[in-house]
Design a protein around this motif. Structure first.
Motif, PDB file in Angstrom:
ATOM      1  N   ARG A  19      39.084  40.440  41.709  1.00 11.49           N
ATOM      2  CA  ARG A  19      39.952  39.288  41.976  1.00 11.49           C
ATOM      3  C   ARG A  19      39.150  38.043  42.355  1.00 11.49           C
ATOM      4  NH1 ARG A  19      45.263  38.117  43.465  1.00 11.49           N
ATOM      5  NH2 ARG A  19      45.322  36.048  44.423  1.00 11.49           N
ATOM      6  N   PRO A  23      38.038  34.678  38.240  1.00 14.19           N
ATOM      7  CA  PRO A  23      38.248  33.264  37.895  1.00 14.19           C
ATOM      8  C   PRO A  23      36.924  32.521  37.675  1.00 14.19           C
ATOM      9  CG  PRO A  23      39.247  33.803  40.025  1.00 14.19           C
ATOM     10  CD  PRO A  23      38.622  35.042  39.515  1.00 14.19           C
ATOM     11  N   LEU A  24      35.906  32.906  38.439  1.00 14.64           N
ATOM     12  CA  LEU A  24      34.627  32.211  38.324  1.00 14.64           C
ATOM     13  C   LEU A  24      33.959  32.527  36.994  1.00 14.64           C
ATOM     14  CD1 LEU A  24      33.473  33.071  41.962  1.00 14.64           C
ATOM     15  CD2 LEU A  24      34.643  31.012  41.177  1.00 14.64           C
ATOM     16  N   TRP A  27      35.884  30.738  34.258  1.00  9.74           N
ATOM     17  CA  TRP A  27      35.589  29.300  34.272  1.00  9.74           C
ATOM     18  C   TRP A  27      34.245  29.027  33.602  1.00  9.74           C
ATOM     19  CZ3 TRP A  27      31.969  25.912  36.429  1.00  9.74           C
ATOM     20  CH2 TRP A  27      32.371  24.565  36.525  1.00  9.74           C
ATOM     21  N   LEU A  28      33.235  29.836  33.942  1.00 12.09           N
ATOM     22  CA  LEU A  28      31.909  29.661  33.360  1.00 12.09           C
ATOM     23  C   LEU A  28      31.924  29.947  31.862  1.00 12.09           C
ATOM     24  CD1 LEU A  28      29.713  31.246  36.160  1.00 12.09           C
ATOM     25  CD2 LEU A  28      29.669  28.870  35.425  1.00 12.09           C
ATOM     26  N   ILE A  56      45.736  37.441  39.137  1.00 10.74           N
ATOM     27  CA  ILE A  56      44.903  36.245  38.979  1.00 10.74           C
ATOM     28  C   ILE A  56      44.533  36.049  37.506  1.00 10.74           C
ATOM     29  CG2 ILE A  56      42.448  36.889  39.263  1.00 10.74           C
ATOM     30  CD1 ILE A  56      42.604  34.789  41.662  1.00 10.74           C
ATOM     31  N   GLN A  59      47.332  34.128  36.020  1.00  5.99           N
ATOM     32  CA  GLN A  59      47.227  32.711  36.385  1.00  5.99           C
ATOM     33  C   GLN A  59      46.239  32.007  35.457  1.00  5.99           C
ATOM     34  OE1 GLN A  59      46.836  31.129  40.347  1.00  5.99           O
ATOM     35  NE2 GLN A  59      47.209  33.143  41.235  1.00  5.99           N
ATOM     36  N   LEU A  60      45.117  32.641  35.201  1.00  5.72           N
ATOM     37  CA  LEU A  60      44.108  32.050  34.320  1.00  5.72           C
ATOM     38  C   LEU A  60      44.651  31.887  32.908  1.00  5.72           C
ATOM     39  CD1 LEU A  60      41.071  34.084  35.616  1.00  5.72           C
ATOM     40  CD2 LEU A  60      41.315  31.613  35.782  1.00  5.72           C
ATOM     41  N   LEU A 104      29.742  38.592  37.820  1.00  2.00           N
ATOM     42  CA  LEU A 104      28.784  37.479  37.892  1.00  2.00           C
ATOM     43  C   LEU A 104      27.324  37.928  37.919  1.00  2.00           C
ATOM     44  CD1 LEU A 104      30.555  34.998  40.331  1.00  2.00           C
ATOM     45  CD2 LEU A 104      30.262  34.777  37.868  1.00  2.00           C
TER      46      LEU A 104
END
Lengths: 243, 78
Positions: A19, A23-24, A27-28, A56, A59-60, A104
């Motif tokens: 979670r 999103p990170l 985004w990348l 989430i 949402q994205l 990540l």
């Protein structure tokens, strides 16, 4: 080739309890692809995460559009990357598939380099390697590095795979190649990634390599335990015996 | 392996002169030790030259901050 004649890249993101990171990473990915001008889509395959990862992800999807973000949930008790990839590929409309970790440890900035390498040698597979060039890791102590190099050494001696980083999971595949390999590979975990490369070589596919950095922010919490090492060795010997 | 066994362990009918056989017998052990030394040296070297990606980690932190800010603006509820 994809429908409009250009290449399209489907990024498969298997997630479990991501979670925070999801999103990170998305985004990348979006930023990287928009900067490089490549056509893309991101397929999130969530393994029934209890922490709200799916929420989430949805949402994205609203933020970036459902042509770019596709969210699927699988609920499997024996979660493995293999299942997630198979499931994810059903929805992939690209002619190339990128697989990577969603936590990540893999930075999307390397994807254009994977793509460039693929075009350079018309490779069937491009594998990110931590062991060559300026590839490397962050966040590993000496013990962890020793295990990594030691395991890789044994693997190289036994399997002679022609690729420097076999347990890595940051790769670009032609879609047909990944589909073919998924039919043939049966292992789990680290060994699964190794088996993909070994089978690929057997089938005559070409493999290119690109140095990548692996940023491990999780190692402190989850040490590599004896169990994993034993199952890695068992898997390796099985591969050795069947190749 | 089979060649070594045949020559060194010398079943009758395949006998080499004694000095040759004496030299041949420990060959597998020598090879094993040599391979052991090679392995240690190789893994040791690779361990020592394993890159640490300090800049990558630092850069990631910056990217994370930028990402969170931008996503918040786009309406993501973390």
């Amino acid at each position: 080739m994809a429908a409009d004649g250009g290449d399209k890249f489907s990024v498969l993101l298997p997630t479990y309890n991501e979670r925070e990171n999801l999103p990170l990473v998305v985004w990348l990915l979006v930023r990287t692809f928009r900067q490089s001008g490549n056509n893309f889509e991101i397929i999130i395959i969530d393994d029934g995460s209890p922490d709200g990862t799916q929420e989430i992800a949805e949402q994205l999807e609203k933020i970036y559009g459902s042509d770019k973000i596709i969210v699927r949930e699988i609920i499997s008790i024996l979660s493995s990357s293999g299942t997630a990839y198979i499931h994810g590929m059903k929805h992939a409309t690209g002619n190339f598939i990128v697989i990577m970790d969603a936590d990540l440890s893999h930075h999307p900035k390397f994807i254009p380099e994977l793509i460039r390498k693929q075009k350079e040698g018309n490779f069937d597979i491009v594998s990110g390697t931590r062991y060559k060039g300026n590839g490397g890791v962050y966040g590993w102590d000496l013990r962890r590095k020793l295990i990594s190099r030691g395991a890789n050494f044994i693997t190289q001696v036994l399997l002679r795979p022609g690729a420097s980083d076999l347990t890595g999971s940051f790769r670009l595949y032609r879609k047909e190649v990944l589909q073919k390999l998924m039919e043939k590979c049966v292992s789990k975990g680290y060994v699964f990634q190794m088996e993909m490369i070994v089978r690929a070589r057997q089938l005559g596919y070409t493999i290119g390599e690109v140095p990548i950095s692996f940023v491990d922010r999780v190692y402190g919490e989850s040490k590599l335990g004896g169990n994993e090492i034993v199952s890695f060795l068992k898997g390796l010997l099985t591969l050795f015996a069947t190749t | 392996g089979s060649a070594w066994a045949a020559l060194a362990l010398a079943p009758p009918g395949l006998r080499l002169p004694a000095p040759y056989r004496q030299a041949l017998l420990p060959l597998p052990v020598y090879l094993l030790v040599a391979f052991g030394c090679y392995s240690l040296a190789t893994v040791g070297y690779r361990l020592a030259t394993f890159n640490d990606c300090e800049e990558a980690a630092a850069e990631l932190q910056e990217h994370i901050s930028a990402a969170r800010e931008d996503l918040r603006r786009r309406g993501l509820r973390f």
